[in-house]
Scaffold this active site. Structure first.
Site, mmCIF file in Angstrom:
data_model
loop_
_atom_site.group_PDB
_atom_site.id
_atom_site.type_symbol
_atom_site.label_atom_id
_atom_site.label_comp_id
_atom_site.label_asym_id
_atom_site.label_seq_id
_atom_site.Cartn_x
_atom_site.Cartn_y
_atom_site.Cartn_z
ATOM 1 N N CYS A 1 0.767 -1.334 0.048
ATOM 2 C CA CYS A 1 0.012 0.023 0.032
ATOM 3 C C CYS A 1 0.950 1.341 0.039
ATOM 4 O O CYS A 1 0.420 2.262 -0.297
ATOM 5 C CB CYS A 1 -1.088 -0.031 1.147
ATOM 6 S SG CYS A 1 -2.248 -1.499 1.251
ATOM 7 N N ASN B 1 -10.158 -0.107 0.680
ATOM 8 C CA ASN B 1 -8.702 -0.189 0.735
ATOM 9 C C ASN B 1 -8.274 -0.690 -0.637
ATOM 10 O O ASN B 1 -8.618 -1.783 -1.015
ATOM 11 C CB ASN B 1 -8.147 -0.879 1.873
ATOM 12 C CG ASN B 1 -6.690 -1.106 1.729
ATOM 13 O OD1 ASN B 1 -6.045 -0.693 0.847
ATOM 14 N ND2 ASN B 1 -6.196 -1.362 2.781
ATOM 15 N N HIS C 1 -3.178 6.945 2.585
ATOM 16 C CA HIS C 1 -3.708 5.679 2.294
ATOM 17 C C HIS C 1 -5.113 5.235 2.705
ATOM 18 O O HIS C 1 -5.105 5.462 4.089
ATOM 19 C CB HIS C 1 -2.815 4.705 2.644
ATOM 20 C CG HIS C 1 -3.079 2.942 2.378
ATOM 21 N ND1 HIS C 1 -3.925 2.483 1.317
ATOM 22 C CD2 HIS C 1 -3.203 2.130 3.412
ATOM 23 C CE1 HIS C 1 -4.138 1.394 1.583
ATOM 24 N NE2 HIS C 1 -3.606 1.054 2.599
#
Length: 404
Positions: free
Chosen positions: A125, A297, A267
């Site tokens: 990520c 996500n 993020h």
């Protein structure tokens, strides 16, 4: 003219500015209620613990590469540059199309970016921030003028849909930015890239490595090959600690303070993590741009998708200082400070460039198919006339011996 043995002439200062941006997400929306039909959960349970209410799921025809291509084309449209002008393409992803060829190489071919080097970057990520920093360094060094950075994921393909600790969190999508060299001060001002492999067992996707595990479906620790696993509690503590710390480090390098930031694009993992980061930095949560309620996500794609939406919402303005911060498997984390805005040349014909881009895309499409058709026909001829292949090899050997 530079004389041999003398010092090279000093280079003019060069800065890497973000001049284009684009995103692409699948059409299919999976709500929390839809998930409750797959795994034991509820909309209320998911919202309270994550802040997510829906996510996008790729169809059978959508892949990491096709989503990345759409985001890239939109970024090139905003930047108003041609694929042939690109020097570098980097795709940050944890769900690549193949081990190799790289997803970046596939996109490079589809775009017709025939002068660009292309490779994938794996930092989970945090990958998008890592990739932007690599491209910015190439530009500052003078090795590149224009670079395309893509964060693209199809996380739905690596989820264990029986594990409600992970399957409720992730979605699919892609975002992209174009970096361009400029003598105007600004652009990417600083970056902090970090990793701690001792936490590698907390979040990962086990797959085939140097050991042949083709017959093993479940590892001794219970993790499934090709499926994500995560220790949510430990990852939460890790992320809550490193976000504020790394943003402050990036600000220090840039000679700025938290008060200079107009926006933080984090993020998009969990709303409670973002709230904890805001408390750590002693700022209002509104300083963080959040869209995880609609996308979940999306790993390396989450920061560029959020950036595009923040721009569209008017949250990013000329000369604003903004920060990116990512964290994920590795464990990795990364922060970056960017000064927004760069002058654009006014002598370009946007309509003409748009037509040229479409022509390049069409040419790349047919070029790839013609090359593959030529190989197939050549293979067919070699099967029908096997001696033809032997004669060609003998001719090449004779030619090489003649040259020697």
């Amino acid at each position: 003219m530079h004389k041999r043995g003398s010092a090279p002439p000093p280079q003019a200062a060069c800065y890497a500015h973000i001049v284009g941006w684009g995103m692409a997400v699948p059409e299919t929306v999976m709500t929390n209620d839809d998930l409750s039909a797959i795994v034991e959960t509820t909309d209320d349970w998911i919202r309270q613990r994550t802040g997510i209410r829906e996510r996008r799921i790729a169809s059978d025809k959508e892949t990491t590469a096709t989503l990345g291509l759409k985001a890239a084309q939109r970024a090139l449209e905003v930047a108003d540059i041609l694929p042939l002008e690109l020097d570098m393409i980097i795709v940050a992803t944890s769900t690549p199309e193949n081990v190799f060829p790289s997803t970046a190489s596939l996109i490079q071919s589809w775009l017709g970016a025939n002068k660009a080097g292309a490779f994938d970057l794996s930092a989970a990520c945090s990958g998008f921030v890592y990739a932007v920093d690599m491209a910015a360094q190439a530009i500052r060094s003078g090795r590149s003028q224009k670079a395309l950075i893509i964060g693209a994921e199809t996380m739905s393909r690596v989820l264990d849909w029986s594990d409600r600790g992970t399957c409720i969190l992730f979605g699919d999508g892609a975002g992209a930015v174009v970096l361009e060299a400029s003598s105007v001060e600004g652009g990417v001002l600083s970056a902090v890239l970090r990793s701690d492999g001792s936490g590698g067992d907390l979040l990962g996707i086990p797959t085939f490595g140097s050991t042949d595990m083709a017959e093993i479906e479940t590892l001794p620790n219970g993790h499934k090959l090709g499926k994500m696993h995560m220790n949510g509690g430990e990852v939460f503590k890790f992320a809550s600690r490193v976000i504020g710390e790394s943003i402050n480090q990036a600000l220090d390098i840039a000679g700025l303070t938290i008060k200079d930031l107009a926006l933080i694009v984090p993020h998009q993992a969990n709303l409670r993590i973002i709230a904890a980061a805001a408390r750590s930095l002693k700022v209002e949560e509104s300083l963080f741009y959040v869209n995880l309620d609609r996308y979940g996500n999306t790993s390396a794609a989450s920061i560029p998708i959020a950036l595009v939406e923040a721009i569209q919402a008017g949250r990013v303005k000329e000369n604003d200082h903004i920060a990116f911060v990512g964290f994920g498997g590795g464990l990795t984390w990364a922060s970056m400070v960017v000064k927004w805005g760069a002058p654009k040349p006014d002598d370009r014909s946007k309509m003409l460039n748009r037509q040229r881009r479409e022509a390049i895309y069409a040419f790349a499409f047919w070029r790839q198919r013609l090359i593959r058709l030529s190989r197939q026909l050549n293979d067919l001829v070699n099967r029908i006339r096997p001696n033809r292949g032997r004669l060609q090899r003998l001719r090449r050997r004779i030619d090489s011996e003649t040259l020697e």
